[in-house]
Motif scaffolding. Structure first.
Motif, PDB file in Angstrom:
ATOM      1  N   ALA A  17     -28.742   0.980  -4.629  1.00 25.18           N
ATOM      2  CA  ALA A  17     -27.681   1.776  -5.608  1.00 25.18           C
ATOM      3  C   ALA A  17     -27.002   2.662  -4.691  1.00 25.18           C
ATOM      4  O   ALA A  17     -25.818   2.725  -4.964  1.00 25.18           O
ATOM      5  CB  ALA A  17     -28.681   2.489  -6.464  1.00 25.18           C
ATOM      6  N   TRP A  20     -24.299   0.584  -2.752  1.00 22.77           N
ATOM      7  CA  TRP A  20     -23.265   0.067  -3.670  1.00 22.77           C
ATOM      8  C   TRP A  20     -22.119   1.349  -3.521  1.00 22.77           C
ATOM      9  O   TRP A  20     -21.043   1.040  -3.738  1.00 22.77           O
ATOM     10  CB  TRP A  20     -23.800  -0.240  -5.011  1.00 22.77           C
ATOM     11  CG  TRP A  20     -23.054  -0.687  -6.134  1.00 22.77           C
ATOM     12  CD1 TRP A  20     -22.190   0.141  -7.065  1.00 22.77           C
ATOM     13  CD2 TRP A  20     -22.027  -1.829  -6.074  1.00 22.77           C
ATOM     14  NE1 TRP A  20     -21.451  -0.529  -7.731  1.00 22.77           N
ATOM     15  CE2 TRP A  20     -21.039  -1.718  -7.130  1.00 22.77           C
ATOM     16  CE3 TRP A  20     -21.849  -3.214  -5.263  1.00 22.77           C
ATOM     17  CZ2 TRP A  20     -20.368  -2.807  -7.315  1.00 22.77           C
ATOM     18  CZ3 TRP A  20     -21.115  -3.991  -5.490  1.00 22.77           C
ATOM     19  CH2 TRP A  20     -20.222  -4.074  -6.703  1.00 22.77           C
ATOM     20  N   ASN A  21     -22.906   2.565  -4.058  1.00 21.39           N
ATOM     21  CA  ASN A  21     -21.788   3.738  -4.217  1.00 21.39           C
ATOM     22  C   ASN A  21     -21.269   3.924  -2.922  1.00 21.39           C
ATOM     23  O   ASN A  21     -20.055   4.364  -2.984  1.00 21.39           O
ATOM     24  CB  ASN A  21     -22.865   4.799  -4.727  1.00 21.39           C
ATOM     25  CG  ASN A  21     -22.686   5.332  -6.039  1.00 21.39           C
ATOM     26  OD1 ASN A  21     -21.794   4.605  -6.608  1.00 21.39           O
ATOM     27  ND2 ASN A  21     -23.185   6.282  -6.485  1.00 21.39           N
ATOM     28  N   LYS A  47     -11.952   2.333 -16.649  1.00 21.68           N
ATOM     29  CA  LYS A  47     -13.253   1.861 -17.576  1.00 21.68           C
ATOM     30  C   LYS A  47     -13.647   0.505 -16.751  1.00 21.68           C
ATOM     31  O   LYS A  47     -14.723   0.378 -16.755  1.00 21.68           O
ATOM     32  CB  LYS A  47     -13.041   2.162 -18.805  1.00 21.68           C
ATOM     33  CG  LYS A  47     -14.022   1.819 -19.672  1.00 21.68           C
ATOM     34  CD  LYS A  47     -13.728   1.837 -21.174  1.00 21.68           C
ATOM     35  CE  LYS A  47     -13.206   3.214 -21.698  1.00 21.68           C
ATOM     36  NZ  LYS A  47     -12.926   3.155 -23.139  1.00 21.68           N
ATOM     37  N   THR A  49     -13.139  -1.059 -14.217  1.00 23.39           N
ATOM     38  CA  THR A  49     -13.496  -1.256 -12.762  1.00 23.39           C
ATOM     39  C   THR A  49     -14.704  -0.344 -12.438  1.00 23.39           C
ATOM     40  O   THR A  49     -15.168  -0.419 -11.201  1.00 23.39           O
ATOM     41  CB  THR A  49     -12.452  -0.881 -11.880  1.00 23.39           C
ATOM     42  OG1 THR A  49     -11.830   0.417 -11.899  1.00 23.39           O
ATOM     43  CG2 THR A  49     -11.060  -1.719 -11.868  1.00 23.39           C
ATOM     44  N   ARG A  50     -15.162   0.743 -13.182  1.00 24.29           N
ATOM     45  CA  ARG A  50     -16.111   1.496 -12.923  1.00 24.29           C
ATOM     46  C   ARG A  50     -17.369   0.774 -12.343  1.00 24.29           C
ATOM     47  O   ARG A  50     -18.024   1.535 -11.534  1.00 24.29           O
ATOM     48  CB  ARG A  50     -16.556   2.368 -14.160  1.00 24.29           C
ATOM     49  CG  ARG A  50     -17.429   3.794 -13.937  1.00 24.29           C
ATOM     50  CD  ARG A  50     -17.695   4.366 -15.286  1.00 24.29           C
ATOM     51  NE  ARG A  50     -16.154   5.099 -15.539  1.00 24.29           N
ATOM     52  CZ  ARG A  50     -15.705   5.208 -16.812  1.00 24.29           C
ATOM     53  NH1 ARG A  50     -16.433   4.932 -17.794  1.00 24.29           N
ATOM     54  NH2 ARG A  50     -14.645   5.959 -17.027  1.00 24.29           N
ATOM     55  N   ASP A  51     -17.717  -0.107 -13.040  1.00 24.03           N
ATOM     56  CA  ASP A  51     -19.242  -0.899 -12.564  1.00 24.03           C
ATOM     57  C   ASP A  51     -18.743  -2.052 -11.629  1.00 24.03           C
ATOM     58  O   ASP A  51     -19.716  -2.936 -11.551  1.00 24.03           O
ATOM     59  CB  ASP A  51     -19.889  -1.352 -13.726  1.00 24.03           C
ATOM     60  CG  ASP A  51     -19.403  -2.348 -14.709  1.00 24.03           C
ATOM     61  OD1 ASP A  51     -18.208  -2.653 -14.272  1.00 24.03           O
ATOM     62  OD2 ASP A  51     -20.297  -2.724 -15.641  1.00 24.03           O
ATOM     63  N   LYS A  52     -17.773  -2.164 -10.946  1.00 31.85           N
ATOM     64  CA  LYS A  52     -17.161  -3.267 -10.414  1.00 31.85           C
ATOM     65  C   LYS A  52     -16.964  -3.107  -8.857  1.00 31.85           C
ATOM     66  O   LYS A  52     -16.343  -3.770  -8.166  1.00 31.85           O
ATOM     67  CB  LYS A  52     -16.029  -4.141 -10.920  1.00 31.85           C
ATOM     68  CG  LYS A  52     -16.634  -4.732 -12.213  1.00 31.85           C
ATOM     69  CD  LYS A  52     -15.341  -5.252 -13.065  1.00 31.85           C
ATOM     70  CE  LYS A  52     -15.835  -6.155 -14.273  1.00 31.85           C
ATOM     71  NZ  LYS A  52     -16.522  -5.176 -15.245  1.00 31.85           N
ATOM     72  N   ARG A  55     -13.737   3.022  -7.595  1.00 29.75           N
ATOM     73  CA  ARG A  55     -13.773   4.273  -8.173  1.00 29.75           C
ATOM     74  C   ARG A  55     -12.126   4.423  -8.253  1.00 29.75           C
ATOM     75  O   ARG A  55     -11.463   4.704  -7.080  1.00 29.75           O
ATOM     76  CB  ARG A  55     -14.286   5.299  -7.414  1.00 29.75           C
ATOM     77  CG  ARG A  55     -16.009   5.149  -7.480  1.00 29.75           C
ATOM     78  CD  ARG A  55     -16.572   6.465  -6.648  1.00 29.75           C
ATOM     79  NE  ARG A  55     -16.144   6.435  -5.259  1.00 29.75           N
ATOM     80  CZ  ARG A  55     -17.186   6.018  -4.136  1.00 29.75           C
ATOM     81  NH1 ARG A  55     -18.363   5.888  -4.518  1.00 29.75           N
ATOM     82  NH2 ARG A  55     -16.724   6.054  -2.961  1.00 29.75           N
TER      83      ARG A  55
END
Length: 328
Positions: A17, A20-21, A47, A49-52, A55
């Motif tokens: 995790a 990924w960040n 919104k 791209t937030r989880d793709k 940032r």
């Protein structure tokens, strides 16, 4: 043993995790005023791209003239939304060295949607010609609305009594108070400012924009009946194309903007369902005359097929050229 195994799994999960960040791409997009369609599009893309792995920082601005120079010059502003007539203006000015460099370095990511020219005014002004001698707000210097309004007056030969360079919120307040006669706002309908702050009781109306000289330069469009309160009839107008642009990056930002473009293209249905209504009219394949797609985006598509920063105090040569060439 079981406890140790769970600890290892938990640690690996945390590392993945965190990784990924850590490897998420930071991109910035400069848009427009908070009540405008550009800004809403920026929030939709944030919104999406937030989880793709991206940032996306969404910056508001005065508009297209500021945006094109910000993408060219400002740090952490890899993309922007710009009106097509601003792009055309910059590309045609070959006597200004900075504008020549901007035209060479600014690249199209995608064409987006038609932006209707909203001309709101007193009900007794029947058409564009009726603006002769009137007090008209044309938005702040640096906005695309500012350039479009100036060009419309230039090509039509209509001479307003006064052109006020004030923001759209202030312009609407002054229009309601009767201290000005009309205001321009170029944005994809429905425009949040007008849906939220204009009512039938205000005694205002959208003024038709037509005429041979104007439609030779700008494509015809319309504001459908009942788009806004107190607007029972369809209003003829003209439009410009909103365009997502980037800088001609050659290294990591090339990869990041290309990946962003791929995410956008792959998720158009999500945007049409969950985003601003204008997403439903976006045509990513629209041929924008004189502009080719940024190769970092094009290659990414073909590989499978397809907090506001401080405003710079330095002069903006795009704005200076607009003002110099369109002197009254």
């Amino acid at each position: 043993m079981k406890k140790t195994l769970m600890t290892i799994v938990g640690t690996l999960f945390f590392m993945c995790a965190s990784g990924w960040n850590a490897f998420a791409a930071d991109l910035g997009i400069i848009t427009g005023g908070e009540k405008g369609t550009y800004y809403q599009f920026g929030l939709d893309l944030q919104k999406l791209t937030r989880d793709k792995g991206i940032r996306l920082n969404v910056y508001n601005s005065k508009g297209s003239i500021e945006n094109i120079y910000a993408v060219f010059k400002r740090p952490r502003t890899q993309m922007g939304i710009v009106q097509s007539d601003v792009l055309a203006f910059v590309s045609k000015v070959d006597t200004h060295p900075t504008l020549v460099r901007i035209a060479r370095k600014i690249k199209m990511v995608f064409p987006l949607y038609n932006e209707e020219v909203h001309l709101l005014g007193r009900r007794d002004i029947e058409d564009f010609d009726g603006l002769t001698g009137k007090r008209v707000a044309i938005d702040r210097e640096g906005s695309g609305t500012y350039l479009t309004a100036r060009l419309l007056f230039e090509i039509s030969g209509i001479k307003p009594g006064e052109m006020l360079t004030i923001g759209t919120d202030e312009a609407l307040e002054r229009l309601k108070a009767g201290t000005i006669d009309a205001m321009f706002y170029v944005a994809g309908l429905p425009v949040k400012l007008f849906t939220e702050k204009v009512s039938a009781e205000d005694g205002l109306a959208f003024i038709p924009i037509r005429g041979k000289n104007i439609v030779e330069y700008y494509p015809s469009a319309e504001i459908p009946a009942d788009t806004y309160a107190g607007q029972p009839d369809t209003v003829p107008t003209v439009a410009v194309k909103a365009v997502l642009v980037s800088y001609d990056f050659r290294q990591s930002n090339c990869e990041s903007v290309g990946r962003f473009g791929r995410i956008l293209a792959d998720n158009m249905e999500w945007l049409k369902t969950n985003g601003h209504p204008k997403w439903r009219s976006v045509d990513l394949d629209y041929p924008l005359k004189g502009w080719e797609q940024y190769d970092c985006v094009r290659k990414r598509l073909q590989s499978v097929m397809k907090t506001t920063p401080p405003e710079s105090a330095e002069p903006n040569p795009v704005l200076d050229a607009v003002k110099e060439m369109l002197k009254p």
